[in-house]
Enzyme design. Structure first.
Site, PDB file in Angstrom:
ATOM      1  N   SER A 240       0.831  -1.211   0.000  1.00  0.00           N
ATOM      2  CA  SER A 240       0.000   0.000   0.000  1.00  0.00           C
ATOM      3  C   SER A 240       0.867   1.264   0.000  1.00  0.00           C
ATOM      4  CB  SER A 240      -0.955   0.016   1.191  1.00  0.00           C
ATOM      5  OG  SER A 240      -0.276  -0.258   2.397  1.00  0.00           O
ATOM      6  N   HIS A 270      -2.293  -8.757   1.896  1.00  0.00           N
ATOM      7  CA  HIS A 270      -1.935  -7.509   2.599  1.00  0.00           C
ATOM      8  C   HIS A 270      -3.043  -7.215   3.621  1.00  0.00           C
ATOM      9  CE1 HIS A 270       0.063  -3.834   3.339  1.00  0.00           C
ATOM     10  NE2 HIS A 270      -0.224  -3.141   2.258  1.00  0.00           N
ATOM     11  N   HIS A 317       5.266 -12.911   7.332  1.00  0.00           N
ATOM     12  CA  HIS A 317       5.541 -11.528   6.935  1.00  0.00           C
ATOM     13  C   HIS A 317       6.709 -11.491   5.964  1.00  0.00           C
ATOM     14  CE1 HIS A 317       6.150  -7.190   7.164  1.00  0.00           C
ATOM     15  NE2 HIS A 317       4.882  -7.167   7.525  1.00  0.00           N
ATOM     16  N   ARG A 326       2.961  -4.970  16.621  1.00  0.00           N
ATOM     17  CA  ARG A 326       1.598  -4.431  16.482  1.00  0.00           C
ATOM     18  C   ARG A 326       0.588  -5.486  16.961  1.00  0.00           C
ATOM     19  NH1 ARG A 326       1.700  -3.088  10.240  1.00  0.00           N
ATOM     20  NH2 ARG A 326       2.422  -5.247  10.306  1.00  0.00           N
ATOM     21  N   ASP A 372      -2.508  -8.446  11.564  1.00  0.00           N
ATOM     22  CA  ASP A 372      -3.883  -8.802  11.196  1.00  0.00           C
ATOM     23  C   ASP A 372      -4.450  -9.955  12.017  1.00  0.00           C
ATOM     24  OD1 ASP A 372      -4.060  -6.872   9.159  1.00  0.00           O
ATOM     25  OD2 ASP A 372      -2.828  -8.116   7.875  1.00  0.00           O
TER      26      ASP A 372
HETATM   27  N1  CMX Z   1       0.398 -19.696   5.717  1.00  0.00           N
HETATM   28  C1  CMX Z   1       0.791 -20.609   4.806  1.00  0.00           C
HETATM   29  N2  CMX Z   1       1.856 -20.456   4.013  1.00  0.00           N
HETATM   30  C2  CMX Z   1       2.576 -19.333   4.173  1.00  0.00           C
HETATM   31  C3  CMX Z   1       2.259 -18.364   5.122  1.00  0.00           C
HETATM   32  C4  CMX Z   1       1.104 -18.563   5.906  1.00  0.00           C
HETATM   33  N3  CMX Z   1       0.675 -17.655   6.798  1.00  0.00           N
HETATM   34  N4  CMX Z   1       3.170 -17.370   5.043  1.00  0.00           N
HETATM   35  C5  CMX Z   1       4.033 -17.718   4.059  1.00  0.00           C
HETATM   36  N5  CMX Z   1       3.667 -18.905   3.529  1.00  0.00           N
HETATM   37  C6  CMX Z   1       4.258 -19.580   2.382  1.00  0.00           C
HETATM   38  C7  CMX Z   1       4.146 -18.675   1.169  1.00  0.00           C
HETATM   39  O1  CMX Z   1       2.835 -18.770   0.581  1.00  0.00           O
HETATM   40  C8  CMX Z   1       5.237 -19.207   0.285  1.00  0.00           C
HETATM   41  O2  CMX Z   1       4.775 -20.396  -0.314  1.00  0.00           O
HETATM   42  P1  CMX Z   1       5.188 -20.772  -1.823  1.00  0.00           P
HETATM   43  O3  CMX Z   1       6.663 -20.967  -1.782  1.00  0.00           O
HETATM   44  O4  CMX Z   1       4.404 -22.013  -2.087  1.00  0.00           O
HETATM   45  O5  CMX Z   1       4.764 -19.610  -2.672  1.00  0.00           O
HETATM   46  C9  CMX Z   1       6.318 -19.587   1.302  1.00  0.00           C
HETATM   47  O6  CMX Z   1       5.633 -19.733   2.559  1.00  0.00           O
HETATM   48  C10 CMX Z   1       7.398 -18.529   1.447  1.00  0.00           C
HETATM   49  O7  CMX Z   1       6.778 -17.283   1.734  1.00  0.00           O
HETATM   50  P2  CMX Z   1       7.549 -16.181   2.623  1.00  0.00           P
HETATM   51  O8  CMX Z   1       8.783 -15.790   1.898  1.00  0.00           O
HETATM   52  O9  CMX Z   1       7.657 -16.634   4.028  1.00  0.00           O
HETATM   53  O10 CMX Z   1       6.492 -14.992   2.651  1.00  0.00           O
HETATM   54  P3  CMX Z   1       6.262 -13.844   1.571  1.00  0.00           P
HETATM   55  O11 CMX Z   1       7.216 -12.741   1.852  1.00  0.00           O
HETATM   56  O12 CMX Z   1       6.252 -14.381   0.182  1.00  0.00           O
HETATM   57  O13 CMX Z   1       4.770 -13.387   1.908  1.00  0.00           O
HETATM   58  C11 CMX Z   1       2.973 -12.881   3.345  1.00  0.00           C
HETATM   59  C12 CMX Z   1       4.470 -12.701   3.078  1.00  0.00           C
HETATM   60  C13 CMX Z   1       2.553 -11.956   4.474  1.00  0.00           C
HETATM   61  C14 CMX Z   1       2.196 -12.471   2.088  1.00  0.00           C
HETATM   62  C15 CMX Z   1       2.698 -14.363   3.718  1.00  0.00           C
HETATM   63  O14 CMX Z   1       3.337 -14.668   4.920  1.00  0.00           O
HETATM   64  C16 CMX Z   1       1.214 -14.690   3.809  1.00  0.00           C
HETATM   65  O15 CMX Z   1       0.600 -15.016   2.794  1.00  0.00           O
HETATM   66  N6  CMX Z   1       0.612 -14.586   5.044  1.00  0.00           N
HETATM   67  C17 CMX Z   1      -0.813 -14.783   5.201  1.00  0.00           C
HETATM   68  C18 CMX Z   1      -1.552 -13.531   4.776  1.00  0.00           C
HETATM   69  C19 CMX Z   1      -1.324 -12.397   5.755  1.00  0.00           C
HETATM   70  O16 CMX Z   1      -1.420 -12.550   6.956  1.00  0.00           O
HETATM   71  N7  CMX Z   1      -1.066 -11.197   5.202  1.00  0.00           N
HETATM   72  C20 CMX Z   1      -0.954  -9.978   6.020  1.00  0.00           C
HETATM   73  C21 CMX Z   1       0.475  -9.456   6.140  1.00  0.00           C
HETATM   74  C22 CMX Z   1       0.496  -8.170   6.930  1.00  0.00           C
HETATM   75  C23 CMX Z   1      -0.159  -7.059   6.141  1.00  0.00           C
HETATM   76  O17 CMX Z   1       0.415  -6.652   5.133  1.00  0.00           O
HETATM   77  O18 CMX Z   1      -1.247  -6.649   6.491  1.00  0.00           O
END
Ligand code: CMX
Length: 434
Positions: A240, A270, A317, A326, A372
């Site tokens: 964002s 996000h 994250h 947070r 979140d």
């Molecule tokens: N549940 C399951 N799998 C997860 C996960 C979770 N909470 N967090 C990461 N992973 C997976 C990723 O999907 C990725 O899988 P692939 O290799 O199959 O694509 C792998 O672990 C590696 O990801 P990462 O490098 O640890 O995380 P990213 O930097 O790519 O993504 C985030 C970060 C936040 C998008 C991810 O942790 C996620 O999807 N979390 C759940 C959604 C969430 O809570 N988002 C809110 C974040 C805070 C905000 O911005 O508001």
């Protein structure tokens, strides 16, 4: 000129030579290298943005202008008898790096009140949208619809000057911030409370005014203050903030830029994750049909979600590698105000079971909860069970950070953002693939 604007002008004059010196004398100094992993992997960890508004340390979490969350909450002036500071004073801190006095804060509270009137046509636009429209679409649309109010756009039309461009960006940003609570509360009451709108009485600070227009009693005013401050800024690489910055870098005004940034916030990876946490938990509760889940049952739900190819919302994250402060801050609020709440207990249970499972699954780099995971519980407790709305409140908070950033972008004359792309063939050549 207001005290804040005067102070900001002084800070900008002091800062400009630092940026100029870096570019002119040290422009070719290397900051880092970029790997193929980063090129394909969403530029994760590539250090190519600059902001002084906040800094996110992977282990420590966020600092706003050098202050941790507890330090920020302790240092800023608070309304009498309240636990959380005036949001307006926090805006002062983000813009200037200084903690305002009570007098400076109250001056700003008055300024926000004066700027808070939302033009009537904005509500007409919202009423014209189909009832099932997502509240984030409504929020982003309302902001975009207000673009004709932009003082920056007018300034540009009448003859742009790079040295003073920040002033109208500041004006637009302050106007927007002052109006966002009313727009958000209108969306809520219009969509979920039979269009029974509670008008802005123009007498309250930002947090109290939002609580009033939402129709929720104290201490929800403090919840609003806490929520807006906690969600404000997470340095500039998150989707964002980065989107807002990118759009603003084209000399678009704050209305276009913020509306775009909120569209990024609306993604499930996000800001939408806070609604997803509650949606996920509701799914768990529906399956249990009133029965209390044991830790074993919760573990099974988590595994089922992972095995079906979905992520566990509220965990993981892109930068953080420990529990999000947070999250901690909101958890402390829950312990004080809703220790026996059923959903809080479930969220706490998730805290106990999810990290080990994510580690066992071996994919997520950070198994710990993010902001979140905890925020929806508090909103639910105070009666906002329409979780589609949660990201709108995240958006009101996020606006504080991204608008402070784009005001400074203009002040320092940051360039149009335009990274270079390569083709897959070029990457294969760089990798030496024959
Ligand atoms: N549940 C399951 N799998 C997860 C996960 C979770 N909470 N967090 C990461 N992973 C997976 C990723 O999907 C990725 O899988 P692939 O290799 O199959 O694509 C792998 O672990 C590696 O990801 P990462 O490098 O640890 O995380 P990213 O930097 O790519 O993504 C985030 C970060 C936040 C998008 C991810 O942790 C996620 O999807 N979390 C759940 C959604 C969430 O809570 N988002 C809110 C974040 C805070 C905000 O911005 O508001």
């Amino acid at each position: 000129m207001s005290t804040l604007k005067e102070k900001l002008a002084q800070k900008i004059m002091e800062h400009r030579p630092r940026t100029t010196k870096l570019v002119k004398e040290y422009g070719d100094v290397k900051v880092g290298e970029v790997t193929i992993d980063q090129v394909i992997g969403g530029a994760r960890g590539v250090r190519c943005l600059v902001t002084d508004i906040s800094y996110l340390d992977p282990m420590e979490g966020i600092r706003f202008r050098g202050f941790t969350i507890p330090e920020t909450m302790a240092a800023l002036p608070k309304p009498e008898g309240k636990d959380y500071p005036y949001v307006e004073g926090f805006w002062y801190l983000l813009l200037t790096g200084e903690i305002p006095t009570m007098e400076e804060t109250l001056e700003l509270v008055e300024e926000f009140k004066k700027r808070s009137k939302v033009p009537e046509y904005v509500f007409d636009v919202l009423r014209a949208l189909p009832a099932e429209t997502h509240p984030m679409v409504m929020f982003s649309t309302a902001i975009l619809a207000m673009e004709k109010e932009s003082k920056f756009a007018k300034f540009y039309e009448e003859g742009f000057n790079k040295m003073t461009a920040w002033e109208t960006m500041y004006e637009d940003s302050t106007d927007l911030l002052a109006r966002l609570p009313e727009i958000a509360a209108f969306i809520y009451r219009y969509k979920y409370k039979n269009n029974e709108i509670i008008p802005n009485n123009g007498e309250l600070d930002m947090g109290a005014s939002f609580a009033h227009m939402m129709g929720i009693a104290d201490p929800y005013d403090d919840v609003a203050r806490m929520y807006f401050i906690l969600h404000s800024d997470h340095e500039s690489g998150n989707a964002s903030a980065h989107t807002t910055h990118l759009v603003a870098s084209t000399l678009s005004d704050a209305y276009y830029s913020l509306s775009a940034g909120l569209n990024a916030l609306a993604g499930p990876l996000h800001g939408l994750a806070n609604q997803e946490v509650l949606r996920w938990l509701q799914g768990v509760m529906d399956k249990l049909d009133g029965q209390e889940p044991t830790e074993e049952m919760m573990k099974q739900f988590v595994w089922d979600t992972l095995n079906s190819g979905q992520v566990i919302p509220g965990f993981g994250h892109a930068v953080l590698r420990k529990t999000d402060p947070r999250y901690q801050s909101q958890r402390e609020f829950c312990e004080k105000h809703l220790p026996n709440d059923k959903i809080f207990k479930y969220v706490d249970m998730l805290y106990r079971v999810v990290p080990d499972i994510l580690v066992a699954q071996g994919k997520a780099k950070n198994p710990w909860p993010n902001v979140d995971a905890q925020s929806g519980v508090i909103q639910w407790f105070y009666g906002i069970t329409e979780y589609d709305f949660y990201t709108v409140m995240f958006g009101v908070g996020r606006a504080i950070g991204v608008l402070a950033n784009i005001t400074w972008d203009r002040a320092l004359g940051y360039a149009l953002e335009r990274p270079k792309s390569l083709t897959t063939k070029m990457l294969e050549d760089i990798a030496g693939i024959k």
